[in-house]
Write an enzyme that holds these catalytic residues in place. Sequence first.
Site, PDB file in Angstrom:
ATOM      1  N   PRO A 292     -27.646  -9.882  -2.789  1.00 20.14           N
ATOM      2  CA  PRO A 292     -26.657  -9.180  -3.347  1.00 20.14           C
ATOM      3  C   PRO A 292     -25.415  -8.981  -2.102  1.00 20.14           C
ATOM      4  O   PRO A 292     -24.509  -8.275  -2.527  1.00 20.14           O
ATOM      5  CB  PRO A 292     -27.365  -7.683  -3.254  1.00 20.14           C
ATOM      6  CG  PRO A 292     -28.599  -7.920  -2.575  1.00 20.14           C
ATOM      7  CD  PRO A 292     -29.030  -9.250  -2.596  1.00 20.14           C
ATOM      8  N   TYR A 384     -14.546 -12.791  -1.816  1.00 23.46           N
ATOM      9  CA  TYR A 384     -15.135 -11.345  -2.124  1.00 23.46           C
ATOM     10  C   TYR A 384     -14.232 -10.822  -3.323  1.00 23.46           C
ATOM     11  O   TYR A 384     -14.825 -10.269  -4.046  1.00 23.46           O
ATOM     12  CB  TYR A 384     -14.865 -10.627  -1.099  1.00 23.46           C
ATOM     13  CG  TYR A 384     -15.915  -9.236  -1.029  1.00 23.46           C
ATOM     14  CD1 TYR A 384     -17.225  -9.130  -0.725  1.00 23.46           C
ATOM     15  CD2 TYR A 384     -15.492  -8.011  -2.119  1.00 23.46           C
ATOM     16  CE1 TYR A 384     -17.830  -7.917  -0.570  1.00 23.46           C
ATOM     17  CE2 TYR A 384     -16.294  -7.000  -1.982  1.00 23.46           C
ATOM     18  CZ  TYR A 384     -17.684  -6.997  -1.278  1.00 23.46           C
ATOM     19  OH  TYR A 384     -18.404  -5.939  -1.462  1.00 23.46           O
TER      20      TYR A 384
HETATM   21  C1  PHB Z   1     -23.618  -1.512  -4.320  1.00 17.65           C
HETATM   22  O1  PHB Z   1     -24.554  -1.383  -4.894  1.00 17.65           O
HETATM   23  O2  PHB Z   1     -22.829  -0.440  -4.167  1.00 17.65           O
HETATM   24  C2  PHB Z   1     -23.330  -2.718  -3.583  1.00 17.65           C
HETATM   25  C3  PHB Z   1     -24.261  -3.652  -3.704  1.00 17.65           C
HETATM   26  C4  PHB Z   1     -24.167  -4.915  -2.907  1.00 17.65           C
HETATM   27  C5  PHB Z   1     -22.909  -5.165  -2.429  1.00 17.65           C
HETATM   28  C6  PHB Z   1     -21.836  -4.179  -2.373  1.00 17.65           C
HETATM   29  C7  PHB Z   1     -22.429  -3.051  -2.892  1.00 17.65           C
HETATM   30  O3  PHB Z   1     -22.776  -6.241  -1.693  1.00 17.65           O
END
Ligand code: PHB
Length: 390
Positions: A292, A384
Site C-alpha cells: 500500500p 504518485y
Molecule cells: C490511506 O488509507 O489513507 C492510505 C493508504 C496508503 C497510502 C496512502 C494513504 O499510501
Amino acid sequence: MRTQVAIVGAGPAGLLLSHLLAMAGIDSVVLETRSREYVERRVRAGVLEQPTVELLRSVGLGERMDSEGLPHEGISLRFDGADHRIDFAALTGRSITVYGQQEVVKDLIAARIAAQGDLRFEVSDVTLHDVDGNEPRVTFRDADGTAQEVRCDAIAGCDGFHGVSRSAVPAGLVTAYEQTYPFAWLGILAETPPSHDELIYCYHERGFALHSMRSPQVTRLYLQVAPDERIEDWSDARIWDELHVRLAADGFALTEGAMLEKGITGMRSFVVEPMRHGRLFLAGDAAHIVPPTGAKGMNLAIADVLQLSRALTAWLREGRTELIDGYGETCLRRIWRAQHFSWWMTSMLHRFPGGDPFQHQIQLSQLRYTATSVPAATTLAENYVGLPFS
Ligand code: PHB
Ligand code: APR
C-alpha cells in the site's frame, strides 16, 4: 439467465466495469458474496490519482467526490525528525484526491441501482464453467439459496486476491510473480481532525508510520509492525504511544480520538500472467497486488477495467477483437510500473528486521536525494499522481 458480461465481485473493479459497460449499452450481472452493507463499510485505500479522478468525473461519478473529497497538492516525507515536502503541483502540474474506497463503492452502487443494473449481493458457491469455450457460464446460489446460472459472452473476474476466478486459468498456463515483505501495516481510523493538512510518510528507526485522513473529522494512521503481530496485543494506548514516538517532529502535535476501526494487513507484491484465458478476463486485485505504500491498488483496478470496458465494447458491439487480444499486454505495462513504484516506496520507507546499518544508510541517502533533487522528487511525484491512461 443470459447476460453479455458476468462480473464476479462488487469491489471498485467489478462495479465500475458494470457502470462503463452500461454506458456503452452492454448488459452485465454483478455477483458478490458479501452484503451491500459490508462492501460499503469495508475500510480500504483512500487516495485517487488524477487520472482516476478525471475518469470518475467524466462518467458521471464525480459529484460527491468533488464536494467531499480532499484535493491534495503534495505529500511530506518525514525523516531525521523533519518534513520534506514533495510538491506535486509544482513538479507535475497535477494532484491527488483523498476519498475513501468505500465512498467510491457507495457512489458506484447507487449509480448502478439508479440505472436498474443487476447487482446480486450475498450470493454463494460461485463457480465458473467453460471459460475456454464459446458459451461460458457462472453458477451460484442467490441470497435465499436458490441455484442460478448465468450464460454470457464473457466473464470478468473482479473478485479480489482471495476470489475464485484466478484459479479458472489452468495452472500450467499461469506465471505468478511474487514478493513478500518482512512487515505488515497496523491501520487505525480515529475520530479526530487530521494533525496536518497532507499525508506524511515517515521513516523512523522504530519503523515506518503514515499520517493520512478520510475527512476533516477523521484521521487514518498506520504503523509498520511485524507480519505475525496480533491486533489483540495492541491496546489503543499502545498504538497512540507508538504513533507519538514515530511521528514526532518539531511543530507537529498528533491529536488523538476514539478509534473507529483497527486492523493489521500483510504486504505483498503479486502479478499473474496471462490476465485473459479464453472468455475470462481478470481485473484488479484478482490479477495483482501492490504493497500500500504507493497508494496504487484501487487506481490500478480502475485502470484495468477502463481498458477492459473498451476492449469488451469493441468486441461485443463491433466484432473487433484486437483490444481483447491485447488486454493483458496493455494493462501489464501500467501494472509493472506501479509494481516498481510501490516496491521502491516500500523499500525506501520501512525498517528491515535485523537493522542492517548499510541498508539504513542507503535508505537515508535515497530519502535525502528524493527530498532535495528536483528530478528525483519529480519521479516520485509523477508516479504518485498517476501516469496518463494509455
Ligand atoms: C490511506 O488509507 O489513507 C492510505 C493508504 C496508503 C497510502 C496512502 C494513504 O499510501
Ligand atoms: N464470488 C463473488 N464475489 C467475490 C468472491 C466470489 N467467489 N470472492 C470475493 N468476492 C468479492 C469480495 O467480497 C469483494 O467485494 O469480490 C470483491 C473484490 O473487491 P476488492 O477486493 O475490493 O478488489 P478490486 O475491486 O479489484 O479492487 C482493488 O481493493 O483491496 C483493495 O487495495 C485494493 O484498493 C484496491 C482495491
